[in-house]
Motif scaffolding. Structure first.
Motif, short mmCIF file in Angstrom:
data_model
loop_
_atom_site.label_atom_id
_atom_site.label_comp_id
_atom_site.label_asym_id
_atom_site.label_seq_id
_atom_site.Cartn_x
_atom_site.Cartn_y
_atom_site.Cartn_z
N SER A 51 0.81 -1.21 0.00
CA SER A 51 0.00 0.00 0.00
C SER A 51 0.85 1.27 0.00
O SER A 51 0.59 2.20 -0.77
N GLU A 52 1.88 1.30 0.87
CA GLU A 52 2.67 2.51 1.04
C GLU A 52 3.78 2.65 0.01
O GLU A 52 4.06 3.77 -0.47
N ARG A 116 3.75 0.64 12.74
CA ARG A 116 3.11 0.92 11.46
C ARG A 116 1.60 0.81 11.62
O ARG A 116 1.09 0.27 12.59
N SER A 117 0.87 1.31 10.63
CA SER A 117 -0.59 1.25 10.66
C SER A 117 -1.12 1.33 9.23
O SER A 117 -0.47 1.89 8.35
N ALA A 119 -4.17 2.66 8.86
CA ALA A 119 -5.26 3.62 9.02
C ALA A 119 -5.30 4.62 7.87
O ALA A 119 -6.39 5.05 7.45
N ASN A 120 -4.13 5.01 7.36
CA ASN A 120 -4.11 5.99 6.26
C ASN A 120 -4.78 5.45 5.00
O ASN A 120 -5.27 6.23 4.18
N ALA A 121 -4.79 4.14 4.86
CA ALA A 121 -5.34 3.53 3.64
C ALA A 121 -6.85 3.43 3.67
O ALA A 121 -7.47 3.16 2.64
N GLY A 123 -8.92 5.84 5.38
CA GLY A 123 -9.54 7.14 5.61
C GLY A 123 -10.32 7.21 6.91
O GLY A 123 -9.87 6.72 7.95
N ASP A 124 -11.53 7.77 6.84
CA ASP A 124 -12.31 7.98 8.06
C ASP A 124 -12.93 6.70 8.61
O ASP A 124 -13.53 6.73 9.69
N SER A 126 -11.40 4.40 9.93
CA SER A 126 -10.64 4.05 11.13
C SER A 126 -11.21 4.69 12.40
O SER A 126 -10.97 4.21 13.50
N THR A 213 -1.93 -0.06 15.76
CA THR A 213 -0.58 -0.07 15.21
C THR A 213 0.04 -1.45 15.45
O THR A 213 -0.41 -2.21 16.31
#
Length: 298
Positions: A51-52, A116-117, A119-121, A123-124, A126, A213
């Protein structure tokens, strides 16, 4: 009180999800996979990297991770578990313990100690929630996790009951020698079961990264929660795993409402109470799992 119970039930969905693969492997191969938590963390890292670093959509990352981890499960069974099982029941457990050490230290060497997480992938998702009557809020992600656990457990139960592979898995789990006389290759069936278990591990790893995380040594607590949920619900019972997860989750949330340290203490206490009760009332403690399982094989 009601809020703690609801949050505990939703938390129990995650515990059932993380315990699903552990219970499945035990029911089929009678192996307690001590690398279970480490493999879940490894799958979370794999999804994170895709993803990142590769900038792939989360769903694409998940599909790739499922394929990779299923292949890993197949290889672990064929190259490690199948061979070590020939030397007795203890060696496969020791082998998975050694595998967990290799995975944890390899992740640490490559990624370091930073958390790591995912959550950024998402969005809201999370943090978003729904408001219920009475001012109770339930998170959308915990509800999704709980629904996924139910669907996954139901799918596994249907697969075991109504497919050729499922019948082969049940026959091998019941009596591998007799299954062999019927033309079933126990080695291939166990490898397929390990691959299926690894798919559930990948799903649990993805949700681990979404809800919290993780770091290279996060596997041990995930294994502990999975083991407690599986034992509370009845080791080897898929629907019992859901019961065990819910009981563990409710106990932890109720304990946390009493004292900050009560989250873990209450969960461990319930686990020990159920474990001791099984020594004296085995039929009574297994009854809930039997009712939900409908008498079918896990």
């Amino acid at each position: 009180m009601l809020n703690q119970i609801i949050q505990g039930i939703l938390l129990g969905g995650y515990y059932a999800l993380i315990a699903c693969g552990l219970s499945f492997m035990f029911s089929v191969m009678r192996i307690i996979n001590l690398a279970h938590g480490s493999l879940a963390v490894a799958s979370a890292y794999l999804i994170f990297v895709l993803s990142e670093k590769a900038r792939l959509p989360l769903f694409a990352c998940f599909i790739i991770a499922v394929v990779v981890m299923a292949a890993v499960g197949w290889l672990i069974q064929r190259l490690i578990l199948d061979r070590s099982a020939r030397a007795g029941q203890l060696l496969p457990i020791l082998s998975t313990f050694g595998l967990s050490m290799v995975i944890d230290n390899s992740l640490f060497e490559h990624f370091g100690a930073d958390t790591r997480s995912l959550a950024n992938a998402i969005g809201d998702l999370s943090w978003a929630s729904w408001e219920l009557p009475g001012g109770i809020f339930v998170g959308k992600l915990p509800v999704l996790i709980f629904a996924t656990a139910v669907v996954l457990l139901a799918g596994l139960q249907l697969m075991l009951s109504h497919t050729k592979l499922g019948r082969a898995i049940r026959a091998t789990a019941e009596d591998p020698d007799t299954a062999g006389l019927m033309g079933i290759d126990a080695g291939k069936v166990n490898a397929a079961a390990a691959a299926i278990a690894m798919v559930t591990v990948t799903i649990a790893g993805m949700f681990l990264g979404m809800r919290a995380t993780f770091e290279p040594y996060s596997g041990a607590p995930q294994l502990l929660f999975a083991f407690e949920a599986a034992v509370i619900g009845g080791a080897g019972s898929l629907w019992g795993t859901l019961i065990g997860g819910i009981v563990l989750g409710v106990a932890q949330t109720m304990g946390a409402s009493v004292h900050p340290l009560g989250f873990l203490i209450a969960g461990h206490a319930v686990f020990l109470i159920v474990l001791i009760a099984r020594l004296f009332l085995p039929d009574l403690t297994l009854l809930p799992a039997k009712l939900l399982r409908g008498g079918g094989a896990a």
